[in-house]
Design a protein around this motif. Structure first.
Motif, PDB file in Angstrom:
ATOM      1  N   UNK A  31       0.832  -1.210   0.000  1.00  0.00           N
ATOM      2  CA  UNK A  31       0.000   0.000   0.000  1.00  0.00           C
ATOM      3  C   UNK A  31       0.867   1.261   0.000  1.00  0.00           C
ATOM      4  N   UNK A  32       1.961   1.245   0.749  1.00  0.00           N
ATOM      5  CA  UNK A  32       2.851   2.403   0.781  1.00  0.00           C
ATOM      6  C   UNK A  32       3.525   2.601  -0.575  1.00  0.00           C
ATOM      7  N   UNK A  33       3.868   1.498  -1.236  1.00  0.00           N
ATOM      8  CA  UNK A  33       4.481   1.587  -2.566  1.00  0.00           C
ATOM      9  C   UNK A  33       3.504   2.210  -3.554  1.00  0.00           C
ATOM     10  N   UNK A  34       2.222   1.831  -3.449  1.00  0.00           N
ATOM     11  CA  UNK A  34       1.203   2.432  -4.319  1.00  0.00           C
ATOM     12  C   UNK A  34       1.071   3.926  -4.063  1.00  0.00           C
ATOM     13  N   UNK A  35       1.206   4.332  -2.797  1.00  0.00           N
ATOM     14  CA  UNK A  35       1.012   5.743  -2.431  1.00  0.00           C
ATOM     15  C   UNK A  35       2.201   6.610  -2.827  1.00  0.00           C
ATOM     16  N   UNK A  36       3.423   6.177  -2.473  1.00  0.00           N
ATOM     17  CA  UNK A  36       4.606   7.030  -2.668  1.00  0.00           C
ATOM     18  C   UNK A  36       5.489   6.599  -3.832  1.00  0.00           C
ATOM     19  N   UNK A  37       5.246   5.398  -4.345  1.00  0.00           N
ATOM     20  CA  UNK A  37       5.983   4.866  -5.490  1.00  0.00           C
ATOM     21  C   UNK A  37       7.499   4.928  -5.286  1.00  0.00           C
ATOM     22  N   UNK A  38       7.931   4.284  -4.214  1.00  0.00           N
ATOM     23  CA  UNK A  38       9.347   4.131  -3.878  1.00  0.00           C
ATOM     24  C   UNK A  38       9.576   2.684  -3.452  1.00  0.00           C
ATOM     25  N   UNK A  39      10.783   2.135  -3.651  1.00  0.00           N
ATOM     26  CA  UNK A  39      11.096   0.847  -3.022  1.00  0.00           C
ATOM     27  C   UNK A  39      10.866   0.983  -1.514  1.00  0.00           C
ATOM     28  N   UNK A  40      10.125   0.039  -0.935  1.00  0.00           N
ATOM     29  CA  UNK A  40       9.574   0.221   0.405  1.00  0.00           C
ATOM     30  C   UNK A  40       9.899  -0.951   1.327  1.00  0.00           C
ATOM     31  N   UNK A  41      10.232  -0.616   2.580  1.00  0.00           N
ATOM     32  CA  UNK A  41      10.448  -1.622   3.617  1.00  0.00           C
ATOM     33  C   UNK A  41       9.599  -1.270   4.828  1.00  0.00           C
ATOM     34  N   UNK A  42       8.867  -2.252   5.352  1.00  0.00           N
ATOM     35  CA  UNK A  42       8.092  -2.060   6.581  1.00  0.00           C
ATOM     36  C   UNK A  42       8.627  -3.035   7.620  1.00  0.00           C
TER      37      UNK A  42
END
Length: 563
Positions: free
Chosen positions: A365-376
């Motif tokens: 969901x964060x990748x869809x929002x900010x369009x960055x490689x993402x780690x949670x």
């Protein structure tokens, strides 16, 4: 969003395929873009056949895997079928255990606990095998990097047969057999199988030894198709054949567990997309919120009443999962907003209280929002665990590899991975990951891209055209639903925002000299001004069917619009 138009194939190739198949130039172009250049290739594409599946014995170590399992059966050994807690893992375990139990009774299953064992083969799992007199473990959708754990098991007299599809490290575990088409020394013709697909090749090889054919194994393909959809592997080659026939099973005679899931939703005929969004989340929810054993129990149950009971429980887990991931996503978004003063090429967030079972969904969901490689990240025992998600065309696995000095372990694919690290290494890793991505990513990839296959006019969209288009399915990576671009559109005057919170856009559009057609744009209510007052606009969209009050009509599913 960036719009790009895919390169048009050579005119001579379009004309040749048009003539060979007696189709129009748009359909010929779409086929050529998918690598289909001849009549025979088109026949295989439009009419998938089980005969197109490869000989399983072309896979490295397949003969060894079959020999070790046959030996276990002959010697009355206890066999433990071991798999990960996600959809690919639990369907794999269901497939392998169900098949083996048609021949042999001393077969049991093991799914690691997401919270105290983590991903893949665990020492706890090996010790369970040791304490319960298992001498053979068949590991599915995991194991390719479990060098030490496989060696430990071997010391204790336990053999492994590994069926994996993840990328190997520098060394291969010293198991009785290691099946993985991504092994560099494996010449298997198709490299993109999911874990359940590799498991299916193993039961295909075992069945061949018994003189059985693929027709005897079609009942297992509902599991394989579910895993293919959930694991987001390319829908090409063998995966396309397996998904096609698996969907037939799902839509005509699925196993009781899958039938029980489908009874909870109003859907007549499922596509692979429906499998991804209806079946897979429910199977996944068991491992996320409770334990993957619940998913295996559902998928192996033969009694309809019990399957219905299990499906109801799993549906409750899925509802819990939705609430949890919604709350954590909101908390993560707030955390990112507070860090906004820094310009970063990555999104990395952490809270020790976040539920480990949903951090992968939150990362998506964060990748869809900010369009960055993402780690949670969240806390997992004494360590931190994270789920990684990437943007299109950026390999997050390679980025993690470049930072691996800070990690305890990691594994996965180009677009999705998992990792663990010591808490004291978190800040150093976070900076290293940012540095690697900043240096290696093409900055264009940080803006979402829509690739349109071809530009067409509205008058090209006819029921006959759509009938052929439907036969391009099942859709998925490397064979996505065709995206079209059309210029010079106007709303007929009835466009409006719809939905409970008016977030969706619905309009009827036309083009000079063409008939009108209904469009729906989910989440595009904020673009209403672009189409109001009959202002001309252009659109990228896919074509699908809308059923309303018993009538079926074509509609455009908008992906984006611009003035």
């Amino acid at each position: 969003m960036r719009w790009t138009l895919k390169p048009k194939p050579e005119t001579s190739k379009i004309e040749a395929l048009q003539k060979a198949l007696q189709i129009d130039s748009v359909l010929a172009t779409l086929l050529l873009q998918r690598g289909i250049e001849t009549y025979d290739q088109a026949k295989s594409f439009f009419r998938p056949s089980l005969d197109d599946l490869h000989d399983p014995y072309l896979m490295k170590d397949m003969d060894k895997a079959v020999a070790r399992i046959e030996k276990a059966i002959a010697n009355n050994e206890n066999i433990l079928v071991y798999g990960d807690y996600d959809v690919d893992g639990t369907t794999s375990v269901a497939l392998m255990s169900t098949y083996l139990k048609t021949r042999y009774s001393l077969v049991h299953t093991y799914i690691p606990n997401r919270y105290d064992e983590g991903y893949g083969i665990s020492y706890k799992g090996v010790n369970f095998a040791l304490e319960n007199d298992f001498t053979l473990i068949i590991a599915l959708d995991c194991g390719i990097k479990s060098i030490e754990k496989v060696a430990f098991a071997k010391e204790k007299g336990i053999d492994f047969v590994i069926c994996d599809h993840h990328r190997p490290g520098d060394d291969i575990p010293k198991a009785a057999a290691v099946l993985d088409p991504k092994r560099e020394d494996c010449n298997y013709p198709y490299k993109e199988l999911c874990g359940c697909g590799v498991g299916f090749k193993l039961i295909q090889a075992l069945a061949q030894k018994e003189g059985k054919t693929l027709d005897d194994l079609t009942e297992y393909l509902d599991l394989v198709a579910t895993a293919i959809g959930a694991d987001i592997v390319p829908i090409t080659g063998e995966n396309r054949v397996l998904a096609y026939y698996g969907l037939l099973v799902i839509n005509t005679n699925p196993r009781p567990g899958i039938r029980a899931i489908l009874s909870q939703v109003e859907k007549t005929e499922l596509t692979i997309t429906d499998v991804v969004f209806i079946v897979a989340p429910r199977i996944n929810a068991a491992g996320r919120m409770k334990h993957g054993n619940y998913a295996v129990a559902l998928l192996t149950e033969t009694e309809e009443d019990l399957a219905a009971k299990y499906a109801s429980e799993i549906n409750d887990y899925n509802l819990d999962r939705r609430e949890t991931d919604k709350r954590i996503t909101e908390e993560a978004l707030k955390q990112i907003e507070e860090q906004k003063e820094q310009k970063r090429f990555t999104t990395v967030v952490y809270d020790e209280t976040w539920h480990k079972g949903v951090i992968g969904i939150v990362a998506s969901r964060l990748t869809e929002t900010y369009y960055r490689p993402t780690l949670v990240f969240t806390k997992s025992g004494e360590k931190l665990a994270a789920s990684a998600r990437s943007v299109k065309d950026f390999d997050v696995y390679n980025a993690l590899w470049a930072c691996s000095e800070h990690l305890e372990q990691f594994g996965g694919h180009k677009y999705a991975a998992g990792l663990t690290l010591k808490e004291e290494n978190y800040e150093a890793f976070k900076q290293a990951f940012e540095d690697v991505v900043a240096k290696t990513i093409d900055k264009n990839l940080l803006v979402p891209e829509i690739k349109a296959d071809i530009e067409i006019d509205l008058d090209h969209i006819t029921p006959k055209f759509y009938r052929v288009l439907k036969q391009f399915a099942p859709f998925g990576p490397n064979n996505m639903a065709p995206i079209f671009m059309t210029e010079n559109l106007t709303d007929t005057g009835y466009g409006k925002c719809v939905g409970a919170d008016k977030t969706h856009l619905r309009l009827t559009t036309t083009q000079p000299g063409a008939s009108s057609i209904v469009c729906i744009g989910f989440g595009m209510g904020d673009k209403f001004d672009l189409i109001s007052d009959k202002k001309p606009f252009r659109a990228v969209y896919s074509i699908d069917e809308n059923e309303w009050q018993g009538k079926v009509s074509l509609q455009l599913k908008l992906r984006d619009i611009k003035a």
